[in-house]
Write a protein that holds these residues in place. Structure first.
Motif, PDB file in Angstrom:
ATOM      1  N   ASP A 130     -19.532   6.260   8.252  1.00  0.00           N
ATOM      2  CA  ASP A 130     -18.773   7.029   7.271  1.00  0.00           C
ATOM      3  C   ASP A 130     -19.477   7.062   5.923  1.00  0.00           C
ATOM      4  O   ASP A 130     -20.572   6.515   5.756  1.00  0.00           O
ATOM      5  N   ASP A 131     -18.845   7.727   4.951  1.00  0.00           N
ATOM      6  CA  ASP A 131     -19.442   7.914   3.629  1.00  0.00           C
ATOM      7  C   ASP A 131     -19.253   6.695   2.738  1.00  0.00           C
ATOM      8  O   ASP A 131     -19.693   6.702   1.585  1.00  0.00           O
ATOM      9  N   VAL A 132     -18.618   5.645   3.258  1.00  0.00           N
ATOM     10  CA  VAL A 132     -18.319   4.466   2.452  1.00  0.00           C
ATOM     11  C   VAL A 132     -19.315   3.344   2.712  1.00  0.00           C
ATOM     12  O   VAL A 132     -19.920   2.794   1.793  1.00  0.00           O
ATOM     13  N   ASN A 133     -19.504   3.011   3.993  1.00  0.00           N
ATOM     14  CA  ASN A 133     -20.357   1.882   4.368  1.00  0.00           C
ATOM     15  C   ASN A 133     -21.525   2.255   5.270  1.00  0.00           C
ATOM     16  O   ASN A 133     -22.254   1.376   5.713  1.00  0.00           O
ATOM     17  N   GLY A 134     -21.705   3.554   5.540  1.00  0.00           N
ATOM     18  CA  GLY A 134     -22.660   3.900   6.581  1.00  0.00           C
ATOM     19  C   GLY A 134     -22.085   3.421   7.901  1.00  0.00           C
ATOM     20  O   GLY A 134     -20.922   3.676   8.215  1.00  0.00           O
ATOM     21  N   TRP A 135     -22.888   2.701   8.694  1.00  0.00           N
ATOM     22  CA  TRP A 135     -22.348   2.107   9.921  1.00  0.00           C
ATOM     23  C   TRP A 135     -21.428   0.951   9.556  1.00  0.00           C
ATOM     24  O   TRP A 135     -21.829   0.004   8.887  1.00  0.00           O
ATOM     25  N   ASP A 136     -20.178   1.028   9.990  1.00  0.00           N
ATOM     26  CA  ASP A 136     -19.234  -0.055   9.745  1.00  0.00           C
ATOM     27  C   ASP A 136     -19.312  -1.028  10.919  1.00  0.00           C
ATOM     28  O   ASP A 136     -18.759  -0.775  11.990  1.00  0.00           O
ATOM     29  N   GLY A 188      -6.170   7.599  10.327  1.00  0.00           N
ATOM     30  CA  GLY A 188      -7.134   6.656  10.879  1.00  0.00           C
ATOM     31  C   GLY A 188      -7.769   5.707   9.882  1.00  0.00           C
ATOM     32  O   GLY A 188      -8.990   5.737   9.673  1.00  0.00           O
ATOM     33  N   SER A 189      -6.987   4.831   9.287  1.00  0.00           N
ATOM     34  CA  SER A 189      -7.520   3.874   8.318  1.00  0.00           C
ATOM     35  C   SER A 189      -8.342   2.795   9.011  1.00  0.00           C
ATOM     36  O   SER A 189      -8.319   2.653  10.234  1.00  0.00           O
ATOM     37  N   ASN A 190      -9.045   2.023   8.213  1.00  0.00           N
ATOM     38  CA  ASN A 190      -9.906   0.952   8.699  1.00  0.00           C
ATOM     39  C   ASN A 190      -9.096  -0.341   8.756  1.00  0.00           C
ATOM     40  O   ASN A 190      -8.950  -1.046   7.764  1.00  0.00           O
ATOM     41  N   GLU A 191      -8.571  -0.659   9.942  1.00  0.00           N
ATOM     42  CA  GLU A 191      -7.712  -1.841  10.082  1.00  0.00           C
ATOM     43  C   GLU A 191      -8.466  -3.147   9.843  1.00  0.00           C
ATOM     44  O   GLU A 191      -7.874  -4.138   9.422  1.00  0.00           O
ATOM     45  N   ARG A 192      -9.741  -3.150  10.151  1.00  0.00           N
ATOM     46  CA  ARG A 192     -10.486  -4.400  10.045  1.00  0.00           C
ATOM     47  C   ARG A 192     -10.725  -4.788   8.588  1.00  0.00           C
ATOM     48  O   ARG A 192     -10.958  -5.950   8.281  1.00  0.00           O
ATOM     49  N   ARG A 193     -10.658  -3.838   7.690  1.00  0.00           N
ATOM     50  CA  ARG A 193     -10.839  -4.124   6.264  1.00  0.00           C
ATOM     51  C   ARG A 193      -9.523  -4.116   5.489  1.00  0.00           C
ATOM     52  O   ARG A 193      -9.335  -4.907   4.579  1.00  0.00           O
ATOM     53  N   PHE A 194      -8.627  -3.201   5.820  1.00  0.00           N
ATOM     54  CA  PHE A 194      -7.412  -3.006   5.030  1.00  0.00           C
ATOM     55  C   PHE A 194      -6.198  -3.028   5.957  1.00  0.00           C
ATOM     56  O   PHE A 194      -5.633  -1.996   6.301  1.00  0.00           O
ATOM     57  N   MET A 195      -5.795  -4.223   6.326  1.00  0.00           N
ATOM     58  CA  MET A 195      -4.738  -4.382   7.329  1.00  0.00           C
ATOM     59  C   MET A 195      -3.399  -3.834   6.852  1.00  0.00           C
ATOM     60  O   MET A 195      -2.594  -3.357   7.649  1.00  0.00           O
ATOM     61  N   TRP A 196      -3.149  -3.880   5.546  1.00  0.00           N
ATOM     62  CA  TRP A 196      -1.871  -3.397   5.032  1.00  0.00           C
ATOM     63  C   TRP A 196      -1.700  -1.902   5.235  1.00  0.00           C
ATOM     64  O   TRP A 196      -0.560  -1.408   5.297  1.00  0.00           O
ATOM     65  N   MET A 197      -2.814  -1.164   5.364  1.00  0.00           N
ATOM     66  CA  MET A 197      -2.714   0.292   5.491  1.00  0.00           C
ATOM     67  C   MET A 197      -2.141   0.721   6.834  1.00  0.00           C
ATOM     68  O   MET A 197      -1.656   1.853   6.957  1.00  0.00           O
ATOM     69  N   ASP A 198      -2.213  -0.142   7.833  1.00  0.00           N
ATOM     70  CA  ASP A 198      -1.557   0.210   9.099  1.00  0.00           C
ATOM     71  C   ASP A 198      -0.296  -0.630   9.306  1.00  0.00           C
ATOM     72  O   ASP A 198       0.784  -0.096   9.530  1.00  0.00           O
ATOM     73  N   GLU A 199      -0.400  -1.959   9.187  1.00  0.00           N
ATOM     74  CA  GLU A 199       0.760  -2.804   9.446  1.00  0.00           C
ATOM     75  C   GLU A 199       1.868  -2.575   8.419  1.00  0.00           C
ATOM     76  O   GLU A 199       3.051  -2.513   8.771  1.00  0.00           O
ATOM     77  N   GLY A 200       1.502  -2.468   7.155  1.00  0.00           N
ATOM     78  CA  GLY A 200       2.510  -2.336   6.116  1.00  0.00           C
ATOM     79  C   GLY A 200       3.180  -0.975   6.098  1.00  0.00           C
ATOM     80  O   GLY A 200       4.418  -0.871   5.997  1.00  0.00           O
ATOM     81  N   MET A 201       2.374   0.086   6.178  1.00  0.00           N
ATOM     82  CA  MET A 201       2.969   1.423   6.194  1.00  0.00           C
ATOM     83  C   MET A 201       3.839   1.611   7.426  1.00  0.00           C
ATOM     84  O   MET A 201       4.899   2.252   7.376  1.00  0.00           O
ATOM     85  N   ASN A 202       3.385   1.059   8.545  1.00  0.00           N
ATOM     86  CA  ASN A 202       4.172   1.158   9.767  1.00  0.00           C
ATOM     87  C   ASN A 202       5.479   0.378   9.644  1.00  0.00           C
ATOM     88  O   ASN A 202       6.549   0.875  10.017  1.00  0.00           O
TER      89      ASN A 202
END
Length: 650
Positions: A215-221, A424-438
């Motif tokens: 992606d445009d943030v980290n290249g290969w994550d 499609g957020s990055n769960e491995r970096r920002f867990m709150w973006m999936d668990e919390g919003m859900n």
């Protein structure tokens, strides 16, 4: 043993005591820290706009999958091959590819095994160190030519170094991997196998090599899969074939392509009935489990063919022990879908999985109506060894749970199909973006289902206060080192509820929140994209809110500290003084009760705290005040409610 630095510190403190004795304690609140105008670390650009939307030059790579896999039960082995059609839409030339090998978590020498606490945790390998991928071969096809490649494998990542370069802006390559792995008994609570009365239940996930995201943030994550942090996957279309012993039923992501070959005529007829029914229909009844007539054949194997479009992952489950219920799903556009539950006889009954298909159906319908229409057709809930885990179109829940716990587990895991399967957020970096919003949307689903049968009527803010008092890490902390992972779920949900119900109001919040989902469906948002979208679509600078809730462990302590009458005459009004004693700032709600029985509730915006920790306002009273209460509806996580009430003396 006391360290020398500690001794020096205490000696210094003792020496300074005479000087400190006359000093006043410094208030915890600092308005310059809260209202910090340098919150965003980068400006909007062509890739990610300042308003939170994908920019005009936003790009995303794509991975299409063709998979053939077999469940070899006597060896508890998955053996297969995957062909990945990868499109490089980025502006960069790629000299190598990275793939995820998540099954390598179960190798004895994995990082996940090495970093699991001695006492274990929910996501450890549970003593199972016989797993991991056996990569039999890797080849690539580019510009009509085939190349055999020797991969470089490090823990849960595999690098494919190319003898050529993949060009930017749409160049394509196909990667083929032949592989196998042993199925773990307990796959870090995300997959595994469970022995029940009528056979084995296999829940298969992370079961094929997957592309890492570029992606445009980290290249290969390439963050490794250690156990706690979940997944970050690229979107694409899936076409896959699962070969299993003929007596098994396969429940999987996507739509079954060959029902006539793998199901009986009676089962297909019942599925057609379920497609027209809002009530659950038995596709396989308890009395039919294991009977010869329940399968097209009892010998050899059958291959189940599934497809799923525009998804970031797929998963499946297989067993000869399944009871199967299904019901129609009604989507807002008029389209119809199918919600199914498969479970063993141990999980039967209305208090157990007998209502699971209905739980799934109503969850899909609620989230589709209120947030974003479910983009696929089918969905399964599977009872098995995993406590609770989500995948596109299929969720795994424990075969043991029942009642309200089962409802909450089903609606939570299914809610993940919105966060992060659609957004499609990055769960491995920002867990709150999936668990919390859900977790946030789950609360509204529970309040709605069956007229609030499983609604939570307690005050979440009050319930969470004790947890927040012990909080050590902010929500931006990496999942593997977060001391209390529950904060990702409940602190995020509380923050969003306060934002909706206290700060913005339901209409403004819902419009902005749905705008975020619409903008980032099937894309890869960052936290800043969410923050910017909410600011822009709601028309409010909420940077103070994002900072205190997501980047700090600040606490809230609002207090009423004084009441004076205008010209000593209660009929002329009263000056009420409030103070912010904690680090966090939030809007203020004050309930005022008068001696004559009159009451009023005054709401003050968060900006009253921009000037400092103390604020005085006037209320138009007509008689003496008897009580002033801050946060009377108990919507905020105030750590000291003892100073929320000011009783006015006669």
């Amino acid at each position: 043993m006391i360290k020398f630095k500690q001794i020096n510190f205490w000696l210094f403190t003792i020496a300074m005591m005479p000087l400190l004795a006359g000093a006043q304690p410094k208030p915890a609140y600092n308005e310059l820290q809260v209202f910090d105008h340098s919150f965003f670390t980068y400006n909007g650009n062509d890739l990610r706009s300042a308003n939170g939307a994908p920019g005009p030059k936003y790009w995303q790579n794509k991975a299409n999958y063709l998979i053939h896999a077999s469940l070899i039960e006597k060896d508890t082995l998955i053996k297969g091959d995957v062909s990945i059609g990868y499109t490089n839409n980025s502006p960069d030339t790629l000299n190598y590819l990275w793939l995820q090998l998540d099954q390598n978590l179960f190798r004895a020498d994995s990082r996940g095994a090495a970093t699991t606490p001695v006492g274990g945790d929910r996501f450890d390998v549970k003593g199972y160190h016989k797993g991991g991928y056996q990569i039999e071969s890797v080849s690539v096809t580019y510009m009509g030519k085939n190349y055999l490649v020797k991969p470089v494998i490090n823990d849960t990542r595999m690098q494919v170094r190319l003898p050529f370069a993949i060009k930017p802006h749409g160049d394509q390559i196909t990667v083929k991997v032949n592989y196998n792995f042993n199925i773990p008994n307990y796959g870090a609570d995300r997959m595994g196998k469970l022995s029940v009365k009528d056979g084995m239940i296999y829940q298969l996930a992370q079961w094929y090599p997957r592309m890492c995201v570029y992606d445009d943030v980290n290249g290969w994550d390439t963050l490794p899969y250690i156990g706690t942090g979940e997944f970050y996957c690229e979107y694409g279309n899936y076409d896959y074939y699962i070969t299993v012993p003929a007596g098994m039923i396969v429940a999987a992501s996507g739509d079954l392509q060959n029902p006539r070959q793998v199901l009986t005529a009676v089962q297909n007829k019942r599925l057609a009935m379920a497609a027209q029914s809002d009530s659950s229909v038995n596709i396989i009844k308890e009395a039919e489990v294991g009977l010869p007539g329940s399968r097209p054949t009892q010998s050899g194997t059958l291959t189940w063919h599934y497809k799923m479009r525009n998804t970031r992952d797929i998963s499946w489950s297989a067993s000869q022990a399944f009871i199967w219920d299904a019901a129609r799903v009604n989507l807002p556009s008029g389209k119809k879908g199918m919600a199914s539950a498969v479970y063993p006889v141990e999980s039967k009954g209305n208090e157990r999985y007998g209502r699971a298909a209905q739980y799934l159906k109503h969850s899909i319908e609620f989230y589709s109506k209120n947030y974003f229409e479910y983009p696929w057709h089918s969905a399964f809930v599977v009872a098995g060894v995993a406590l609770g885990m989500e995948y596109p179109g299929i969720v795994f829940c424990s075969y043991k749970i029942k009642g309200d716990d089962l409802w909450h587990d089903v609606t939570h895991e299914m809610g993940h199909n919105w966060f992060p399967m659609i957004v499609g957020s990055n769960e491995r970096r920002f867990m709150w973006m999936d668990e919390g919003m859900n977790t946030f949307i789950n609360g509204y689903a529970s309040n709605w289902f069956n007229h609030g049968e499983y609604a939570d009527t307690s005050s979440a803010a009050v319930r969470m206060t004790r947890s927040l008092l012990k909080e050590r890490d902010p929500l931006m902390t990496a999942p593997e080192v977060m001391v209390d992972g529950g904060q990702y779920y409940y602190k995020t949900a509380l923050a969003l509820n306060i934002l909706r119900n206290v700060v913005l109001g339901a209409d403004r919040f819902d419009y902005a929140f749905n705008m975020y989902i619409k903008r980032w469906a099937y894309k890869h948002p960052l936290p800043a994209d969410f923050f910017r979208t909410m600011n822009d679509a709601a028309g409010e600078d909420l940077n103070w809110f994002w900072k205190e809730w997501f980047y700090t462990t600040w606490k809230l302590d609002q207090a009423v500290t004084g009441v004076k009458y205008v010209k000593n005459d209660p009929a002329a009004g009263a000056f009420i003084t409030i103070e912010n004693l904690g680090e966090m700032a939030l809007p203020v709600s004050v309930k005022i009760t008068e001696q004559n029985g009159a009451t009023q509730q005054i709401k003050l915006p968060v900006e009253v705290w921009q000037r400092g920790a103390k604020w005085t306002f006037k209320c138009n009273s007509t008689s003496k005040l008897t009580a002033v209460i801050i946060d009377p509806d108990r919507q905020l996580p105030d750590i000291d409610r003892g100073n929320n009430v000011f009783k006015v003396s006669e």
